[in-house]
Scaffold this active site. Structure first.
Site, PDB file in Angstrom:
ATOM      1  N   ASN A 182       0.827  -1.215   0.000  1.00  0.00           N
ATOM      2  CA  ASN A 182       0.000   0.000   0.000  1.00  0.00           C
ATOM      3  C   ASN A 182       0.862   1.266   0.000  1.00  0.00           C
ATOM      4  O   ASN A 182       0.651   2.179   0.793  1.00  0.00           O
ATOM      5  CB  ASN A 182      -0.937   0.021   1.223  1.00  0.00           C
ATOM      6  CG  ASN A 182      -1.939  -1.118   1.187  1.00  0.00           C
ATOM      7  OD1 ASN A 182      -2.527  -1.392   0.143  1.00  0.00           O
ATOM      8  ND2 ASN A 182      -2.130  -1.779   2.311  1.00  0.00           N
ATOM      9  N   ARG A 187       7.838   7.007  -1.684  1.00  0.00           N
ATOM     10  CA  ARG A 187       7.802   6.732  -0.236  1.00  0.00           C
ATOM     11  C   ARG A 187       8.554   5.438   0.089  1.00  0.00           C
ATOM     12  O   ARG A 187       9.210   5.343   1.121  1.00  0.00           O
ATOM     13  CB  ARG A 187       6.357   6.641   0.250  1.00  0.00           C
ATOM     14  CG  ARG A 187       6.261   6.546   1.768  1.00  0.00           C
ATOM     15  CD  ARG A 187       4.903   6.971   2.281  1.00  0.00           C
ATOM     16  NE  ARG A 187       4.836   6.859   3.736  1.00  0.00           N
ATOM     17  CZ  ARG A 187       4.243   5.870   4.375  1.00  0.00           C
ATOM     18  NH1 ARG A 187       3.657   4.893   3.696  1.00  0.00           N
ATOM     19  NH2 ARG A 187       4.218   5.833   5.694  1.00  0.00           N
ATOM     20  N   ARG A 237       4.331  -2.070   8.680  1.00  0.00           N
ATOM     21  CA  ARG A 237       5.417  -2.769   7.971  1.00  0.00           C
ATOM     22  C   ARG A 237       6.593  -3.060   8.903  1.00  0.00           C
ATOM     23  O   ARG A 237       7.390  -3.950   8.634  1.00  0.00           O
ATOM     24  CB  ARG A 237       5.881  -1.931   6.782  1.00  0.00           C
ATOM     25  CG  ARG A 237       4.764  -1.614   5.800  1.00  0.00           C
ATOM     26  CD  ARG A 237       5.188  -0.570   4.778  1.00  0.00           C
ATOM     27  NE  ARG A 237       4.039  -0.015   4.069  1.00  0.00           N
ATOM     28  CZ  ARG A 237       3.313   1.006   4.503  1.00  0.00           C
ATOM     29  NH1 ARG A 237       3.618   1.587   5.661  1.00  0.00           N
ATOM     30  NH2 ARG A 237       2.286   1.451   3.813  1.00  0.00           N
ATOM     31  N   LYS A 281       1.741 -11.313  -4.371  1.00  0.00           N
ATOM     32  CA  LYS A 281       2.367 -10.296  -5.216  1.00  0.00           C
ATOM     33  C   LYS A 281       3.826 -10.048  -4.811  1.00  0.00           C
ATOM     34  O   LYS A 281       4.722 -10.007  -5.665  1.00  0.00           O
ATOM     35  CB  LYS A 281       1.573  -9.000  -5.159  1.00  0.00           C
ATOM     36  CG  LYS A 281       2.114  -7.907  -6.064  1.00  0.00           C
ATOM     37  CD  LYS A 281       2.633  -6.758  -5.241  1.00  0.00           C
ATOM     38  CE  LYS A 281       3.171  -5.654  -6.124  1.00  0.00           C
ATOM     39  NZ  LYS A 281       3.612  -4.481  -5.344  1.00  0.00           N
ATOM     40  N   ASP A 300      -0.580  -6.538  -9.633  1.00  0.00           N
ATOM     41  CA  ASP A 300      -1.102  -5.494  -8.752  1.00  0.00           C
ATOM     42  C   ASP A 300      -2.195  -4.756  -9.509  1.00  0.00           C
ATOM     43  O   ASP A 300      -2.670  -5.220 -10.560  1.00  0.00           O
ATOM     44  CB  ASP A 300       0.010  -4.548  -8.287  1.00  0.00           C
ATOM     45  CG  ASP A 300       0.644  -3.794  -9.444  1.00  0.00           C
ATOM     46  OD1 ASP A 300       0.242  -4.021 -10.617  1.00  0.00           O
ATOM     47  OD2 ASP A 300       1.525  -2.959  -9.194  1.00  0.00           O
ATOM     48  N   HIS A 302      -2.072  -2.076 -11.335  1.00  0.00           N
ATOM     49  CA  HIS A 302      -1.634  -1.727 -12.693  1.00  0.00           C
ATOM     50  C   HIS A 302      -1.808  -2.910 -13.642  1.00  0.00           C
ATOM     51  O   HIS A 302      -2.381  -2.776 -14.726  1.00  0.00           O
ATOM     52  CB  HIS A 302      -0.155  -1.318 -12.690  1.00  0.00           C
ATOM     53  CG  HIS A 302       0.095   0.074 -12.220  1.00  0.00           C
ATOM     54  ND1 HIS A 302      -0.235   1.182 -12.961  1.00  0.00           N
ATOM     55  CD2 HIS A 302       0.641   0.548 -11.078  1.00  0.00           C
ATOM     56  CE1 HIS A 302       0.100   2.274 -12.298  1.00  0.00           C
ATOM     57  NE2 HIS A 302       0.637   1.917 -11.154  1.00  0.00           N
ATOM     58  N   PHE A 349       4.030  -2.957 -17.782  1.00  0.00           N
ATOM     59  CA  PHE A 349       3.923  -2.271 -16.489  1.00  0.00           C
ATOM     60  C   PHE A 349       4.642  -0.927 -16.537  1.00  0.00           C
ATOM     61  O   PHE A 349       4.113   0.101 -16.106  1.00  0.00           O
ATOM     62  CB  PHE A 349       4.515  -3.154 -15.384  1.00  0.00           C
ATOM     63  CG  PHE A 349       4.520  -2.508 -14.021  1.00  0.00           C
ATOM     64  CD1 PHE A 349       3.424  -2.608 -13.183  1.00  0.00           C
ATOM     65  CD2 PHE A 349       5.632  -1.797 -13.581  1.00  0.00           C
ATOM     66  CE1 PHE A 349       3.430  -2.011 -11.924  1.00  0.00           C
ATOM     67  CE2 PHE A 349       5.648  -1.193 -12.326  1.00  0.00           C
ATOM     68  CZ  PHE A 349       4.541  -1.303 -11.504  1.00  0.00           C
TER      69      PHE A 349
END
Length: 414
Positions: A182, A187, A237, A281, A300, A302, A349
């Site tokens: 996410n 980031r 995380r 994934k 994902d 995309h 991608f």
């Protein structure tokens, strides 16, 4: 934060060039497409990052990749054999996917081989950068093969040459993608830098900036790491990183993780998914980008949208990406593109990323006719049917036209 290494940074202790046409590799695309998160474009066309615990500068011309390598004097004395061992580089013959049965295709795709005896620093670093970019794989041959099978790929790839997969260190690759949950590329890159600065080892300074190695599994497994990472903004995380590091140590450490290169794709993926915070994934990303599983297709949002737009229209009606749909999409692309399906997916991608879409939005770049959904065989059948229908329609119109003309003549005679 680990102490800085003493010693003065000097000029690059190794440099060189590797002949490679720009159609085979595009640094400006693959280094920012979400495979690795540690490369920075310090000035246009010049990239700096940490690789094999060294600071690298990379740039390229139409026909070659150029590199300079920097490091603290204390790290330069590391023996050649240690560099090869820690890099995880293997004989190139071990990278040939077992699922490729066409020996002629193998020979075309794998154009070079890594020499067994690496006797000098220059040879070592040249071979390591070739290994990292997998320059033994002839991407033009793969593009040609995929284009024969897929008109949609042919259309998109014409503007996105030189997209290839990096062969990364499995530890860095795994924990980078645990951070990707996410998240977006900028980031993730920021998190990886914090992880390295706080738990890695300083490998030297360049242009006033200190660079760090990626932390070891042991360093990320220590008590207190989770709470420290939460304070650094990693959120949930932090738990995944700390717990996965401990699980890997219990399984045999980094040796166990690298050993998955020798396991079949399904087994390696299953093993990875036993780790905390690793779903399908992330497991597929690691399989594709560091464990030599060229058939792995990470799915994902995309890739789901790409599949719905150009290959599996029924997906547009699906509200969520279930496990079943995830597997169906991966299987569809593996059937269509073959044993290097993960590499083909990376081309589409990359082309779908916002920064490249914006560059490609000029009117002159949008005049080509887009292909229809489906394989080339399916589209040919559709065109034949459409041509037949058009001919049939023309025949009817001709008949009607003649009938109307005859009727008017008859009325005039009356």
């Amino acid at each position: 934060m680990p102490p800085l290494l003493e010693g003065k940074m000097s000029a690059p202790f190794s440099s060189g060039r590797i002949l490679c046409n720009i159609s085979e590799i595009r640094l400006d695309r693959i280094l920012v497409s979400g495979q690795s998160f540690r490369w920075k474009e310090e000035k246009p066309g010049f990239w700096t990052g940490v690789l094999y615990d060294r600071i690298w500068k990379l740039w390229q011309s139409e026909t070659a990749i150029f590199y300079q390598i920097f490091g603290n004097s204390k790290t330069q004395s590391e023996s050649a054999s240690d560099i090869v061992k820690t890099s995880g580089a293997v004989k190139r013959s071990e990278l040939i996917p077992k699922v490729i049965k066409d020996s002629e295709l193998k020979e075309k795709i794998l154009t070079n081989s890594i020499s067994e005896e690496l006797r000098t620093y220059e040879n070592i670093y040249e071979e390591l950068i070739k290994d990292y970019f997998q320059l033994n794989v002839n991407i033009a041959t793969l593009y040609e093969k995929w284009s024969e099978l897929d008109s949609n790929f042919q259309f998109i790839s014409a503007k996105f040459e030189g997209i290839r997969m990096l062969r990364q260190d499995p530890v860095e690759n795994l924990f980078s993608f645990i951070c990707s949950s996410n998240n977006h590329i900028s980031r993730i890159s920021s998190m990886i830098e914090k992880l390295c600065e706080n738990y890695g080892r300083a490998v030297g300074q360049l242009d006033g900036k200190t660079y760090f190695s990626f932390p070891t599994v042991s360093e990320m497994s220590d008590e207190g790491v989770e709470s420290e990472l939460r304070n650094l903004g990693f959120g949930y995380r932090a738990k995944y990183i700390n717990k996965s590091a401990r699980q890997i140590l219990d399984k045999g450490g980094e040796t166990w993780l690298k050993s998955l290169r020798g396991r079949p794709y399904d087994e390696a993926k299953k093993e990875l998914m036993t780790l905390n915070g690793v779903g399908a994934k992330v497991a597929d990303c690691v399989c594709l980008m560091s464990l030599d599983k060229t058939e792995a297709v990470p799915v994902d949002t995309h890739v789901w949208q790409i599949a719905a737009r150009g290959y599996m229209p029924r997906l547009s009606k699906c509200k969520s990406l279930t496990d079943k749909l995830y597997n169906e999409i991966g299987d569809h692309f593996r059937t269509l593109w073959g044993p290097y399906a993960g590499w083909a997916q990376a081309v589409l991608f990359t082309a779908d990323l916002k920064q490249f879409k914006e560059k490609d939005a000029s009117p002159s770049n949008n005049q080509a006719e887009k292909p229809e959904i489906g394989t080339k065989t399916e589209n040919s059948a559709k065109k034949r049917k459409a041509t037949a229908s058009k001919s049939e329609g023309n025949s009817v119109e001709n008949c009607l036209g003649k009938a109307i003309t005859a009727r008017k003549r008859k009325q005039k005679k009356s």
